[in-house]
Design a protein around this motif. Structure first.
Motif, PDB file in Angstrom:
ATOM      1  N   MET A  27       0.835  -1.206   0.000  1.00 46.77           N
ATOM      2  CA  MET A  27       0.000   0.000   0.000  1.00 46.77           C
ATOM      3  C   MET A  27       0.865   1.249   0.000  1.00 46.77           C
ATOM      4  O   MET A  27       2.012   1.216   0.448  1.00 46.77           O
ATOM      5  CB  MET A  27      -0.890   0.007   1.235  1.00 46.77           C
ATOM      6  CG  MET A  27      -1.945  -1.063   1.188  1.00 46.77           C
ATOM      7  SD  MET A  27      -3.033  -0.971   2.592  1.00 46.77           S
ATOM      8  CE  MET A  27      -3.878  -2.542   2.411  1.00 46.77           C
TER       9      MET A  27
ATOM     10  N   CYS B 187      -4.342   6.074  -4.532  1.00 45.78           N
ATOM     11  CA  CYS B 187      -3.178   5.859  -5.411  1.00 45.78           C
ATOM     12  C   CYS B 187      -3.328   4.637  -6.313  1.00 45.78           C
ATOM     13  O   CYS B 187      -2.642   4.527  -7.325  1.00 45.78           O
ATOM     14  CB  CYS B 187      -1.910   5.723  -4.570  1.00 45.78           C
ATOM     15  SG  CYS B 187      -1.824   4.163  -3.643  1.00 45.78           S
TER      16      CYS B 187
ATOM     17  N   CYS C 157      -2.866  -0.643  -4.254  1.00 50.05           N
ATOM     18  CA  CYS C 157      -3.317  -1.883  -3.610  1.00 50.05           C
ATOM     19  C   CYS C 157      -4.384  -2.604  -4.415  1.00 50.05           C
ATOM     20  O   CYS C 157      -5.001  -3.531  -3.899  1.00 50.05           O
ATOM     21  CB  CYS C 157      -3.896  -1.532  -2.238  1.00 50.05           C
ATOM     22  SG  CYS C 157      -5.372  -0.523  -2.394  1.00 50.05           S
TER      23      CYS C 157
HETATM   24  S1  FES Z   1      -3.096   2.067  -1.014  1.00 48.08           S
HETATM   25 FE1  FES Z   1      -3.570   3.750  -2.295  1.00 48.08          FE
HETATM   26  S2  FES Z   1      -5.486   3.168  -3.139  1.00 48.08           S
HETATM   27 FE2  FES Z   1      -5.106   1.625  -1.663  1.00 48.08          FE
END
Ligand code: FES
Length: 256
Positions: free
Chosen positions: A238, A245, A248
């Motif tokens: 993550m 982002c 994950c």
């Molecule tokens: S860690 Fe960034 S969208 Fe899940």
């Protein structure tokens, strides 16, 4: 409070759990931040060391504890290796809590079947503590827990205490027993047929290696547990931890 901002947390204690696993008890350096900090069983924090990196870790302490919180960590990469060397009094960056909690409300009035492999018991420990505190709100509570060897199983004292309460049944299994091992030998999936529960009134919580999760879920489906009452916790690398982002992503699902 900015949810993406890490706060300094001081290591209060470090306890070795197994050869590869340890628990850090942390408290935010700012007493107000610590006082206000709350999490729900199943949530995680991002814990980081400047110059090394940051990684997600489930919370393994009792959810009502106010002065500190625990992360149970297995050495597996750069961040965890660096965390393993830290001592009491040293400081890490912590932001959170993040993630969807376990659906404890869904379990109220129903049987709870908890299946965990190895480190997978850590995010379920807060569930068991919360369940024990409100034991009358749940039906049968059963834990199926497995690992590679007896010494690799976590939370021996807690497991004894949960069993002593007389209200939580725990079935253990390992792949490689050593000495006298009075429990099952094999994988967690093989414990499912040994448990009596009401499939139509059962909520199952699964956490551990993905192969264990997959086959335990299939076994539960065979026993006619409704698919919408089988909950799993997955692990992924993550970055943001707040669904922005895409780091994950598992298909279309944000694991964070
Ligand atoms: S860690 Fe960034 S969208 Fe899940």
């Amino acid at each position: 409070m900015n949810p993406l901002l890490p706060y300094e947390a001081v290591i209060q204690t470090r306890r070795q759990e197994t050869a590869e696993t340890f628990t850090l008890t942390l408290a935010f350096r700012d007493p107000l931040r610590q006082q206000e900090y709350r999490f729900i069983p199943g949530q995680f924090n991002m814990v980081g060391i400047p110059g090394v990196g940051e990684a997600p870790f489930s919370l393994s302490s009792e959810p009502w504890r106010r002065g500190s919180f625990d992360h149970t960590i297995r050495v597996a990469g750069a961040v965890t290796s660096a965390l393993a060397y830290l001592k009491e009094g040293e400081v890490v960056g912590v932001r959170g809590p993040y993630g969807r909690p376990w659906p404890l409300e869904e379990g109220r009035g129903r049987d709870l079947l908890i299946a965990a492999g190895g480190l997978g018991l850590a995010p379920l420990r807060p569930v068991l503590e919360a369940t024990l505190k409100e034991r009358g709100s749940y039906g049968e509570v059963t834990v199926l827990y497995g690992g590679r060897a007896p010494q690799a199983l976590l939370f021996g004292e807690d497991r004894e205490r949960w069993e002593r309460s007389g209200s939580i049944q725990i079935l253990l299994t390992v792949d490689r027993p050593e000495g006298e091992w009075p429990h099952h030998i094999g994988v967690v999936t093989e414990l499912v047929p040994r448990v009596r529960f009401r499939p139509e009134e059962t909520v199952a919580l699964l956490c551990g290696p993905e192969v264990m999760i997959r086959f335990t879920a299939l076994e539960l489906l065979k026993r006619r547990v409704s698919p919408d009452r089988i909950f799993v916790s997955l692990e992924r690398h993550m970055r943001c931890a707040v669904g922005q982002c895409g780091h994950c992503l598992l298909g279309a699902i944000f694991v964070c």
